[in-house]
Design an enzyme around this catalytic site. Structure first.
Site, mmCIF file in Angstrom:
data_model
loop_
_atom_site.group_PDB
_atom_site.id
_atom_site.type_symbol
_atom_site.label_atom_id
_atom_site.label_comp_id
_atom_site.label_asym_id
_atom_site.label_seq_id
_atom_site.Cartn_x
_atom_site.Cartn_y
_atom_site.Cartn_z
ATOM 1 N N GLY A 158 0.819 -1.207 0.000
ATOM 2 C CA GLY A 158 0.000 0.000 0.000
ATOM 3 C C GLY A 158 0.850 1.253 0.000
ATOM 4 N N SER A 159 0.191 2.403 -0.077
ATOM 5 C CA SER A 159 0.911 3.679 -0.115
ATOM 6 C C SER A 159 0.063 4.764 0.507
ATOM 7 C CB SER A 159 1.254 4.045 -1.573
ATOM 8 O OG SER A 159 0.066 4.245 -2.326
ATOM 9 N N GLY A 160 0.645 5.970 0.628
ATOM 10 C CA GLY A 160 -0.083 7.123 1.133
ATOM 11 C C GLY A 160 -0.423 7.051 2.608
ATOM 12 N N SER A 161 0.284 6.216 3.368
ATOM 13 C CA SER A 161 0.038 6.026 4.804
ATOM 14 C C SER A 161 -1.321 5.418 5.104
ATOM 15 C CB SER A 161 0.191 7.355 5.578
ATOM 16 O OG SER A 161 1.527 7.792 5.527
ATOM 17 N N ARG A 283 9.418 5.318 -6.965
ATOM 18 C CA ARG A 283 8.587 6.234 -7.755
ATOM 19 C C ARG A 283 8.905 7.666 -7.380
ATOM 20 N NH1 ARG A 283 4.984 7.881 -3.806
ATOM 21 N NH2 ARG A 283 4.526 6.361 -2.175
#
Length: 411
Positions: A158-161, A283
């Site tokens: 996942g990403s973005g916290s 990225r």
């Protein structure tokens, strides 16, 4: 002669439009492939060619690109992630399929699995937090006891916290475990949870292109237990020795993970033992960071990335040295956004580069504890940190944000 096209997998709410505009300036025709083009507002607003395709289905995306080659000269392929960073691995696979420049998909996949990333960094001797992998509540509780409270619980993918939380006691561990495993968190695959030591200290990150560090920024979060950025500043205030140590550890990360093509973003906490790596992202960083880097150094990361993607020679030379900072507007409560104005006055303040509001009045605000909580930002730049901070504060003070809390039961 066929028109040169830049294929963009999926979109991005903060930097997607910047890529489109940069591509057009370079006389490239941007085409977005997305599972749901309608969720990226700027595509319709800018009249950007968009094709609906399941971007999780590699064969379907290959077929779509093959069909586009009948009309266009595909000059390059890149993309963005939402909650699922596998998009970057797909970009690498597509680039190899069509003999175009791109990242190593195997390296990207290993990096996007945060447990695998941690293992590879640990094997290479890179300083990282203590960590354990867990798949159920018993494993999580045992790992937290083993590492020692407080701990961070986060999805391994996942990403973005999203789904990331600081747990300061066993009750908070149990509460967040229930959130992650009880159906509220959306998993892209079987649940895998990292339990990590909470490493404390100033937060920094390095932006790299290839093997070169372009900029190091500093970030400040809102109140725990979540990690939502409130302010971002370039350059970070570091001594020459601190910058050198961050650079050395950054390059060690690239070697350990097999990265080094294109953009990489590496997050750190500065501790008594120096820089400890929190995360490596294969990225370009999102949010306001590309604009801040350009304001601070005169380096356009997005344009230079596109040059690399299409096989042109990039230019990463710094043109100047300023201080640029962004303040994110983050609500302090859930409720109905009754009013948000003053943005035009804030934008008129000398030294303000941009004021952007992401939502409209009457929007329902339900905080999620991640990047989606941000509802706007103000960006400022000047020759000095003190001046930039003063400009930023003056502009933010002009913005009137009013939220009416939701009525509670019984009212």
């Amino acid at each position: 002669m066929a028109r040169r096209a830049l294929i963009l997998l999926e979109g991005h709410r903060s930097i997607g439009l910047l890529y489109v505009k940069a591509a057009r300036r370079m006389d490239l025709h941007p085409i977005t492939l997305s599972a749901d083009p309608a969720c990226h507002d700027y595509l319709a607003a800018e009249g950007i060619e968009a094709i609906r395709v399941d971007t999780d289905d590699l064969d379907a995306v290959i077929r779509e690109c093959s069909q586009l080659r009948a009309t266009y000269d595909i000059a390059g392929i890149t993309g963005f992630s939402g909650a699922d960073e596998s998009v970057y691995a797909t970009v690498g696979k597509l680039s190899r399929q069509f003999d175009l420049p791109g990242p190593n998909p195997t390296s990207v996949e290993r990096c996007c699995d945060k447990f695998t990333q941690r293992q590879l960094l640990a094997e290479a001797g890179v300083p990282i937090p203590a960590f354990r992998l867990a798949a159920n509540a018993t494993d999580i509780e045992s790992a937290a006891a083993d590492i020692g409270l407080p701990v961070i619980l986060k999805p391994a993918l996942g990403s973005g916290s999203s789904g990331v939380r600081l747990c300061r006691n066993i009750d908070e561990v149990a509460e967040h475990t229930t959130y992650l495993l009880g159906g509220k968190h959306i998993w892209q695959s079987s649940p895998k949870i990292l339990v990590e030591e909470f490493v404390q200290g100033p937060f920094y990150w390095a932006n790299l292109m290839g093997n070169e560090i372009i900029a190091i920024g500093a970030g400040a979060f809102g109140r725990p237990p979540h990690f939502v950025f409130r302010e971002v500043t370039y350059p970070a205030l570091l001594t020459d020795e601190e910058r050198e140590r961050i650079a050395d550890v950054s390059l060690s990360c690239l070697r350990a993970l097999g990265l080094g093509w294109g953009p990489t973003n590496i997050e750190f906490r500065w501790t008594k033992r120096g820089p400890v790596v929190i995360e490596v992202n294969p990225r370009l960083v999102g949010g306001a960071d590309p604009q801040l880097v350009q304001l601070a150094y005169g380096v356009d990361l997005i344009t230079e990335h596109i040059k690399l993607v299409v096989g042109d020679e990039w230019d990463l030379r710094r043109r100047h040295s300023h201080t640029a900072a962004a303040r994110y507007l983050v609500p302090d409560r859930d409720g109905t956004l009754d009013r948000i104005d003053g943005d035009s006055r804030a934008a008129a303040v000398s030294g303000v580069a941009e004021v952007k509001i992401y939502v409209r009045p009457k929007t329902l605000i339900v905080r999620k504890g991640d990047y989606r909580d941000r509802i706007g930002h103000v960006i400022a730049a000047s020759p000095s940190l003190a001046q930039t901070k003063a400009i930023l504060q003056r502009a933010v003070d002009m913005i009137d944000l009013r939220i009416t809390p939701f009525a509670t039961v019984g009212e």
